[in-house]
Each structure stands twice: as structure tokens, then as C-alpha cells.
Scaffold this motif. Sequence first.
Motif, PDB file in Angstrom:
ATOM      1  N   ALA A  58       4.365  23.935 -45.218  1.00 48.01           N
ATOM      2  CA  ALA A  58       5.737  24.344 -44.913  1.00 48.01           C
ATOM      3  C   ALA A  58       5.815  25.193 -43.660  1.00 48.01           C
ATOM      4  N   VAL A  59       4.692  25.749 -43.219  1.00 50.33           N
ATOM      5  CA  VAL A  59       4.687  26.575 -42.012  1.00 50.33           C
ATOM      6  C   VAL A  59       5.130  25.763 -40.798  1.00 50.33           C
ATOM      7  N   LEU A  60       4.924  24.453 -40.834  1.00 50.94           N
ATOM      8  CA  LEU A  60       5.295  23.608 -39.700  1.00 50.94           C
ATOM      9  C   LEU A  60       6.804  23.414 -39.582  1.00 50.94           C
ATOM     10  N   GLN A  61       7.540  23.862 -40.577  1.00 49.03           N
ATOM     11  CA  GLN A  61       8.997  23.727 -40.546  1.00 49.03           C
ATOM     12  C   GLN A  61       9.688  24.974 -40.017  1.00 49.03           C
ATOM     13  N   THR A  62       8.913  25.946 -39.555  1.00 45.72           N
ATOM     14  CA  THR A  62       9.486  27.195 -39.038  1.00 45.72           C
ATOM     15  C   THR A  62       9.903  27.000 -37.584  1.00 45.72           C
ATOM     16  N   GLU A  63      11.015  26.337 -37.377  1.00 49.46           N
ATOM     17  CA  GLU A  63      11.445  25.964 -36.029  1.00 49.46           C
ATOM     18  C   GLU A  63      11.856  27.156 -35.169  1.00 49.46           C
ATOM     19  N   LYS A  64      12.235  28.267 -35.783  1.00 44.22           N
ATOM     20  CA  LYS A  64      12.671  29.423 -35.005  1.00 44.22           C
ATOM     21  C   LYS A  64      11.509  30.285 -34.530  1.00 44.22           C
ATOM     22  N   LEU A  65      10.294  29.947 -34.931  1.00 41.19           N
ATOM     23  CA  LEU A  65       9.117  30.735 -34.576  1.00 41.19           C
ATOM     24  C   LEU A  65       8.136  29.913 -33.762  1.00 41.19           C
ATOM     25  N   GLY A  66       7.471  30.554 -32.809  1.00 41.74           N
ATOM     26  CA  GLY A  66       6.364  29.895 -32.136  1.00 41.74           C
ATOM     27  C   GLY A  66       5.243  29.717 -33.147  1.00 41.74           C
ATOM     28  N   ARG A  67       4.526  28.587 -33.102  1.00 45.16           N
ATOM     29  CA  ARG A  67       3.516  28.285 -34.119  1.00 45.16           C
ATOM     30  C   ARG A  67       2.134  28.196 -33.470  1.00 45.16           C
ATOM     31  N   PHE A  68       1.215  29.077 -33.910  1.00 46.26           N
ATOM     32  CA  PHE A  68      -0.124  29.145 -33.328  1.00 46.26           C
ATOM     33  C   PHE A  68      -1.176  28.934 -34.415  1.00 46.26           C
ATOM     34  N   LEU A  69      -1.966  27.900 -34.235  1.00 48.02           N
ATOM     35  CA  LEU A  69      -3.038  27.585 -35.173  1.00 48.02           C
ATOM     36  C   LEU A  69      -4.279  28.399 -34.809  1.00 48.02           C
ATOM     37  N   GLU A  70      -4.859  29.080 -35.803  1.00 53.84           N
ATOM     38  CA  GLU A  70      -6.066  29.870 -35.566  1.00 53.84           C
ATOM     39  C   GLU A  70      -7.290  29.118 -36.080  1.00 53.84           C
ATOM     40  N   LEU A  71      -8.274  28.944 -35.213  1.00 58.12           N
ATOM     41  CA  LEU A  71      -9.520  28.263 -35.557  1.00 58.12           C
ATOM     42  C   LEU A  71     -10.696  29.173 -35.225  1.00 58.12           C
ATOM     43  N   ALA A  72     -11.722  29.139 -36.067  1.00 58.78           N
ATOM     44  CA  ALA A  72     -12.918  29.933 -35.800  1.00 58.78           C
ATOM     45  C   ALA A  72     -13.739  29.277 -34.706  1.00 58.78           C
ATOM     46  N   GLY A  73     -14.302  30.092 -33.831  1.00 57.54           N
ATOM     47  CA  GLY A  73     -15.105  29.568 -32.739  1.00 57.54           C
ATOM     48  C   GLY A  73     -16.298  28.764 -33.221  1.00 57.54           C
ATOM     49  N   GLU A  74     -16.799  29.079 -34.429  1.00 55.00           N
ATOM     50  CA  GLU A  74     -17.964  28.370 -34.946  1.00 55.00           C
ATOM     51  C   GLU A  74     -17.589  27.176 -35.813  1.00 55.00           C
TER      52      GLU A  74
END
Length: 250
Positions: free
Chosen positions: A114-130
Motif C-alpha cells: 500500500a506504500v506505493l499508493q501514497t501519491e502525495k509523498l515522494g517514495r524512496f526504496l531503501e536497499l542494503a549495500g550488501e
Amino acid sequence: MSKLVDKLKSLNRDAAPIGFRPAGPSGRRPPLLVIGRVSMPTDSSSSFAGALNGLDAAFVPGKESTTEAVKRLGSAAPGLPLGFTAGELDPASFAGLAEAGADFIVFGLNTAAAVLQTEKLGRFLELAGEAEPSRVMTAGELATVIDGVIISGAGTDITLEYLLACRRAVRLFGLPVLAEVPSSVTGVEIKCLWEAGVAGVVTADTGAITGIRKAVESLPKGERRQWGSRPRPVLPKLGESTTPAVEDEG
């Protein structure tokens, strides 16, 4: 549009193409954004505002993200893009946080869709470097529904492995990539990240902001790698001939 996303897009527009350019203001934008991963203050808002000085944006852990907290942060640092980490938050609260003044959200692959439906917010995916390259490649399918990527887990040094993880994300997603850096990060390491195409650095140590900002401002003013549409292989369509047709001369 998210103010942070707009700032990141302006970096790409300013990424100095070679040749003539239209006349404009003489002041140039910083070559990288500096973003803080901060905790809610226990003291006065004025001292917290001082800690945020020099940042281009900031975000707080999800467990500390409430509408009251967002409003307090907004009062301490007017105009600063503020975000939060989704964490274990109920997706139903995202809209309320946006209404309270939140500008963007940071989330991992285990966050509710459901986080992908937050159209009023910029959406940043966090991934671990490893993270495994195959997992990162799979995450690349989200490039059309997110605004940027944060690579975390740098440790105490920017290693070659971490640098390659950042380069891989820049190439795969075709979006702004933000790299988390240790408080001991050096100017040489920041230059390596900049050359890799990273659009900004994230620090969890507000005491390191001044040094990081100084290193960012000393970066070269010339051309740098840009992000854009993801490269895709061009394959022939089934049933189509790959040889040019020869006209009948008779």
C-alpha cells in the motif's frame, strides 16, 4: 510534487551538458544533496533547528513518526523537506502524515504494498549495500513507481563493494540514488560517490554535517554522470526479418 524529488530533479537538469547554455543566476546548486537521518529531539526546537542547519532534507524513524512530530519538525525547520521511515507504521497513517506536512517516505522491500499508493509523498526504496545483486535486479522492477533509492549499510568506510552497489543502483533504476555515509566519511570518498552518479548522501550524525557539506562544496564543477531512463536491450521481434529488403530492379 515532493520538494525533495524536485530538488533531485534540479540536480539532473543542472548536470552541465557540454556547449552553450542559457544565461541564468550565477549561484550554482550543490553537486550533491546532504540528507539527515535524525531522531526526534528531546530538547527545544531551537536547538534542533541548529542541528539541522546545512541539510537539504531530513527524515525520522517510523516509530517516531506521528502527525505531532511532523508538525514539530516543520516548525523547527520551515521549508526543509521532511520525511519518515515506514517501518512498522500502519499504511493507513501515511495520508495523515502527508497532510501534516511530511514530504517523502522511506521504505524497504518488506513494507506493505500500500506504500506505493501514497501519491502525495515522494517514495524512496531503501536497499542494503550488501544485498544480493539478483535481489537488487528484482527490485529494479519498482523503478516506475518510486522516486529514488537509498543505499544503506556503508559501515565505517566506503568500500569498493559499497561503491559498486551504488553504481549498480544508478544504472539499474535510472533514478536518483542516495548513499548513506559514515560520520568519518572523507572528501575523497564523497568524490568517489559523486563520480559514481550518486545524487546525495545520507548521514545519521548531525555533528558530521558541516564536514560533509564542505566536502560536497569542494567537488568539481564540471560534467558528471546523470541518471535517466534505465538501459534496456533491444531485441528483434519474432517473425521480423533482420536483413534489409532488396528492391526488384526488373
